[in-house]
Write an enzyme that holds these catalytic residues in place. Structure first.
Site, PDB file in Angstrom:
ATOM      1  N   ASP A   8      20.376   0.237  24.434  1.00 44.67           N
ATOM      2  CA  ASP A   8      20.537   1.250  25.471  1.00 44.67           C
ATOM      3  C   ASP A   8      20.701   2.598  24.787  1.00 44.67           C
ATOM      4  O   ASP A   8      21.632   2.786  23.989  1.00 44.67           O
ATOM      5  CB  ASP A   8      21.764   0.943  26.330  1.00 44.67           C
ATOM      6  CG  ASP A   8      21.545  -0.265  27.233  1.00 44.67           C
ATOM      7  OD1 ASP A   8      20.437  -0.830  27.208  1.00 44.67           O
ATOM      8  OD2 ASP A   8      22.485  -0.628  27.961  1.00 44.67           O
ATOM      9  N   ASP A 129      18.310  -4.996  40.050  1.00 40.60           N
ATOM     10  CA  ASP A 129      19.718  -4.856  39.683  1.00 40.60           C
ATOM     11  C   ASP A 129      20.573  -5.082  40.920  1.00 40.60           C
ATOM     12  O   ASP A 129      20.448  -4.353  41.910  1.00 40.60           O
ATOM     13  CB  ASP A 129      19.965  -3.471  39.096  1.00 40.60           C
ATOM     14  CG  ASP A 129      19.049  -3.200  37.903  1.00 40.60           C
ATOM     15  OD1 ASP A 129      18.905  -4.101  37.063  1.00 40.60           O
ATOM     16  OD2 ASP A 129      18.471  -2.101  37.827  1.00 40.60           O
TER      17      ASP A 129
END
Length: 240
Positions: A8, A129
């Protein structure tokens, strides 16, 4: 089943967030290239890259870093975060990204998703998500009113190459994946599934692998690798 380590990116650094909360950030490395090299040396065939700044702003913010990762010949990359238009998607794919991930764009712009899936078959992933059964968008900072199950059924008709399914409540918590959530998702669709969120032990990987039924394509692991809870090489050997 693929073991897919995650990087990330935020401000050019490798970080992890807890449950997608930008105020709960931990920096693990200032050198994403070194991290990617370690993943490749451990045997990773695919690395999951998220441009966190891009996810938040809606435009790519880590393009130079990702381009350098490709040029340095690391493992194949899948990239998400801030891909909200055709030009950005094509730019990443032309650079050599193996596949792109559409989250917010898949939710908001079905025409874009349809065109990308048509023009780049096998290279478009839809990121789903989930928070309390609803789809979350825009860097996980906004909840929609759409049920995850309904969204998956809607997305199937575009024929993406995979769904990445993340239980946000588990992400970064190191408390194990939501197995019942994954079982439900696997029963809903014939599209290959990648599990994400909460994996913290080799036993978690074994449990997910037992659910695959030919459809669990892989599992994304981030914090557990950085915290030393999972040895990436051992994890890859288990599923091999």
């Amino acid at each position: 089943m693929l073991i897919i380590p995650a990087i990330d990116l935020r401000n050019g650094k490798c970080v992890r967030l807890i449950q997608g909360d930008f105020s709960k950030e931990k920096v693990y490395s200032n050198d994403p290239f070194e991290v990617a090299e370690s993943f490749k040396e451990a045997g990773a065939k695919l690395i999951h890259i998220v441009d966190l700044d891009g996810a938040r702003t809606g435009k790519p913010c880590s393009l130079k870093t990702i381009e350098t990762l490709i040029k340095k010949g690391k493992a194949a990359l899948e990239v998400g975060g801030g891909i909200r238009d055709y030009e950005t998607a094509k730019l990443y794919l032309d650079l050599g990204v193996k596949r792109i991930i559409l989250g917010t764009a898949a939710y908001k712009d079905k025409d874009l998703l349809a065109k990308l899936c048509q023009d780049f078959p096998g290279r478009v992933v839809v990121g789903i998500d989930a928070l309390k059964g609803k789809v979350a968008v825009e860097g996980w900072e906004k909840d929609s009113a759409t049920d995850v199950e309904d969204f998956i059924k809607e997305m199937e008709r575009f024929n993406p190459c995979a769904f990445i399914c993340t239980d946000i409540s588990k992400d970064g918590m190191l408390k194990g994946p939501n197995l019942s959530f994954m079982e439900k998702i696997l029963a809903l669709t014939s599209i290959p599934i990648v599990a994400s969120g909460g994996v913290s032990t080799l036993e978690d990987i074994k449990k997910l692998n037992s659910l695959k039924n030919g459809k669990l394509e892989g599992v994304i692991i981030g914090k557990a690798i950085y915290e030393g809870k999972i040895n990436l090489r051992e994890a890859i050997e288990i599923v091999s």
